[in-house]
Design a protein around this motif. Structure first.
Motif, PDB file in Angstrom:
ATOM      1  N   ALA A 243      -4.729  -4.371 -18.227  1.00 50.06           N
ATOM      2  CA  ALA A 243      -4.770  -5.222 -17.039  1.00 50.06           C
ATOM      3  C   ALA A 243      -3.827  -4.649 -15.986  1.00 50.06           C
ATOM      4  N   PHE A 244      -4.058  -5.054 -14.756  1.00 55.36           N
ATOM      5  CA  PHE A 244      -3.156  -4.669 -13.675  1.00 55.36           C
ATOM      6  C   PHE A 244      -1.911  -5.537 -13.727  1.00 55.36           C
ATOM      7  N   HIS A 245      -0.761  -4.933 -13.496  1.00 52.07           N
ATOM      8  CA  HIS A 245       0.513  -5.649 -13.428  1.00 52.07           C
ATOM      9  C   HIS A 245       0.615  -6.345 -12.076  1.00 52.07           C
ATOM     10  N   ARG A 246       1.482  -7.293 -11.980  1.00 55.57           N
ATOM     11  CA  ARG A 246       1.662  -8.068 -10.744  1.00 55.57           C
ATOM     12  C   ARG A 246       1.992  -7.176  -9.546  1.00 55.57           C
TER      13      ARG A 246
ATOM     14  N   SER B  87     -12.095  -6.560 -13.678  1.00 56.77           N
ATOM     15  CA  SER B  87     -12.540  -6.445 -15.067  1.00 56.77           C
ATOM     16  C   SER B  87     -11.392  -5.886 -15.892  1.00 56.77           C
ATOM     17  N   ASN B  88     -11.001  -6.616 -16.926  1.00 56.57           N
ATOM     18  CA  ASN B  88      -9.979  -6.146 -17.859  1.00 56.57           C
ATOM     19  C   ASN B  88     -10.684  -5.764 -19.149  1.00 56.57           C
ATOM     20  N   LEU B  89     -10.861  -4.472 -19.351  1.00 56.41           N
ATOM     21  CA  LEU B  89     -11.559  -3.963 -20.518  1.00 56.41           C
ATOM     22  C   LEU B  89     -10.549  -3.484 -21.558  1.00 56.41           C
ATOM     23  N   ARG B  90     -11.041  -3.075 -22.697  1.00 46.93           N
ATOM     24  CA  ARG B  90     -10.153  -2.623 -23.765  1.00 46.93           C
ATOM     25  C   ARG B  90      -9.417  -1.343 -23.399  1.00 46.93           C
ATOM     26  N   ASP B  91     -10.099  -0.412 -22.717  1.00 46.35           N
ATOM     27  CA  ASP B  91      -9.469   0.873 -22.425  1.00 46.35           C
ATOM     28  C   ASP B  91      -9.117   1.078 -20.951  1.00 46.35           C
ATOM     29  N   MET B  92      -9.583   0.198 -20.061  1.00 48.00           N
ATOM     30  CA  MET B  92      -9.266   0.352 -18.643  1.00 48.00           C
ATOM     31  C   MET B  92      -9.393  -0.976 -17.916  1.00 48.00           C
ATOM     32  N   ALA B  93      -8.747  -1.053 -16.758  1.00 51.22           N
ATOM     33  CA  ALA B  93      -8.868  -2.210 -15.865  1.00 51.22           C
ATOM     34  C   ALA B  93      -9.517  -1.709 -14.576  1.00 51.22           C
ATOM     35  N   VAL B  94     -10.399  -2.527 -14.014  1.00 51.02           N
ATOM     36  CA  VAL B  94     -11.152  -2.120 -12.827  1.00 51.02           C
ATOM     37  C   VAL B  94     -11.082  -3.223 -11.782  1.00 51.02           C
ATOM     38  N   PHE B  95     -10.738  -2.844 -10.547  1.00 47.16           N
ATOM     39  CA  PHE B  95     -10.771  -3.733  -9.395  1.00 47.16           C
ATOM     40  C   PHE B  95     -11.921  -3.236  -8.524  1.00 47.16           C
ATOM     41  N   SER B  96     -13.012  -3.993  -8.462  1.00 52.88           N
ATOM     42  CA  SER B  96     -14.197  -3.597  -7.705  1.00 52.88           C
ATOM     43  C   SER B  96     -14.196  -4.277  -6.352  1.00 52.88           C
ATOM     44  N   ILE B  97     -14.563  -3.517  -5.304  1.00 55.08           N
ATOM     45  CA  ILE B  97     -14.554  -4.017  -3.935  1.00 55.08           C
ATOM     46  C   ILE B  97     -15.989  -4.004  -3.413  1.00 55.08           C
ATOM     47  N   PHE B  98     -16.402  -5.135  -2.856  1.00 59.40           N
ATOM     48  CA  PHE B  98     -17.773  -5.294  -2.383  1.00 59.40           C
ATOM     49  C   PHE B  98     -17.816  -5.578  -0.889  1.00 59.40           C
ATOM     50  N   ARG B  99     -18.849  -5.093  -0.229  1.00 60.67           N
ATOM     51  CA  ARG B  99     -19.092  -5.449   1.165  1.00 60.67           C
ATOM     52  C   ARG B  99     -19.753  -6.821   1.221  1.00 60.67           C
ATOM     53  N   ARG B 100     -20.712  -7.045   0.326  1.00 61.49           N
ATOM     54  CA  ARG B 100     -21.354  -8.349   0.154  1.00 61.49           C
ATOM     55  C   ARG B 100     -21.354  -8.676  -1.322  1.00 61.49           C
ATOM     56  N   THR B 101     -21.483  -9.947  -1.654  1.00 60.42           N
ATOM     57  CA  THR B 101     -21.370 -10.378  -3.036  1.00 60.42           C
ATOM     58  C   THR B 101     -22.447  -9.783  -3.934  1.00 60.42           C
ATOM     59  N   ALA B 102     -23.656  -9.667  -3.457  1.00 62.14           N
ATOM     60  CA  ALA B 102     -24.781  -9.273  -4.305  1.00 62.14           C
ATOM     61  C   ALA B 102     -25.023  -7.762  -4.340  1.00 62.14           C
ATOM     62  N   GLU B 103     -24.102  -6.961  -3.892  1.00 64.77           N
ATOM     63  CA  GLU B 103     -24.282  -5.513  -3.851  1.00 64.77           C
ATOM     64  C   GLU B 103     -23.530  -4.832  -4.981  1.00 64.77           C
ATOM     65  N   ASN B 104     -23.763  -3.539  -5.077  1.00 63.76           N
ATOM     66  CA  ASN B 104     -22.932  -2.711  -5.950  1.00 63.76           C
ATOM     67  C   ASN B 104     -21.588  -2.517  -5.258  1.00 63.76           C
ATOM     68  N   PRO B 105     -20.527  -2.265  -6.021  1.00 65.64           N
ATOM     69  CA  PRO B 105     -19.215  -2.109  -5.376  1.00 65.64           C
ATOM     70  C   PRO B 105     -19.150  -0.871  -4.480  1.00 65.64           C
ATOM     71  N   LEU B 106     -18.470  -1.048  -3.337  1.00 63.61           N
ATOM     72  CA  LEU B 106     -18.206   0.089  -2.455  1.00 63.61           C
ATOM     73  C   LEU B 106     -17.220   1.049  -3.104  1.00 63.61           C
ATOM     74  N   TYR B 107     -16.156   0.478  -3.650  1.00 63.14           N
ATOM     75  CA  TYR B 107     -15.102   1.263  -4.294  1.00 63.14           C
ATOM     76  C   TYR B 107     -14.676   0.565  -5.570  1.00 63.14           C
ATOM     77  N   ARG B 108     -14.175   1.361  -6.495  1.00 65.33           N
ATOM     78  CA  ARG B 108     -13.566   0.834  -7.713  1.00 65.33           C
ATOM     79  C   ARG B 108     -12.183   1.457  -7.836  1.00 65.33           C
ATOM     80  N   ILE B 109     -11.196   0.621  -8.039  1.00 65.67           N
ATOM     81  CA  ILE B 109      -9.846   1.094  -8.311  1.00 65.67           C
ATOM     82  C   ILE B 109      -9.660   0.923  -9.808  1.00 65.67           C
ATOM     83  N   GLU B 110      -9.487   2.033 -10.512  1.00 66.28           N
ATOM     84  CA  GLU B 110      -9.446   2.011 -11.969  1.00 66.28           C
ATOM     85  C   GLU B 110      -8.057   2.361 -12.478  1.00 66.28           C
ATOM     86  N   LYS B 111      -7.671   1.676 -13.548  1.00 67.40           N
ATOM     87  CA  LYS B 111      -6.421   1.978 -14.242  1.00 67.40           C
ATOM     88  C   LYS B 111      -6.783   2.321 -15.675  1.00 67.40           C
ATOM     89  N   ASN B 112      -6.535   3.570 -16.058  1.00 64.61           N
ATOM     90  CA  ASN B 112      -6.833   4.042 -17.398  1.00 64.61           C
ATOM     91  C   ASN B 112      -5.565   4.674 -17.973  1.00 64.61           C
TER      92      ASN B 112
END
Length: 112
Positions: free
Chosen positions: A16-19, A44-69
């Motif tokens: 997970a991402f820290h504060r 998304s807090n997964l077992r091996d990585m955390a992902v912060f996804s950024i969307f332009r609109r709610t129903a789209e694919n993410p523009l960017y993903r900030i990943e922590k692995n």
């Protein structure tokens, strides 16, 4: 020979991402929302990585993903900014410097 079932303590914890990391990410997110570029996000807090996804609109694919692995912290760096097409835009161990690739997009928006 006795087979022991796996205990719940053997399973790796979720990443997970820290504060402080979230403060940097949400600060940039707030500025981009104010500029009218981004509208929604997902975490998304997964077992091996955390992902912060950024969307332009709610129903789209993410523009960017900030990943922590954390497994990559001794190699390429544990943080990465990934574009919509899956291309890694920047990778490193310092989240602030990795997020600068998105800060440049904000500067270009203001200059127009």
């Amino acid at each position: 020979m006795t087979i022991q079932p796996p205990s719940p303590f053997d399973a790796p914890a979720q990443v997970a991402f820290h504060r402080t990391e979230l403060a940097l990410i949400l600060g940039l997110y707030g500025r981009m929302v104010a500029a009218g570029e981004w509208r929604d996000y997902g975490i998304s807090n997964l077992r091996d990585m955390a992902v912060f996804s950024i969307f332009r609109r709610t129903a789209e694919n993410p523009l960017y993903r900030i990943e922590k692995n954390p497994r990559l912290r001794l190699r390429q760096g544990q943080y990465a900014v990934v574009g919509m097409d899956g291309q890694v835009l920047k990778r490193g161990n310092d989240l602030k410097s990795v997020l600068q690739v998105l800060e440049r997009k904000l500067i270009r928006l203001i200059e127009k």
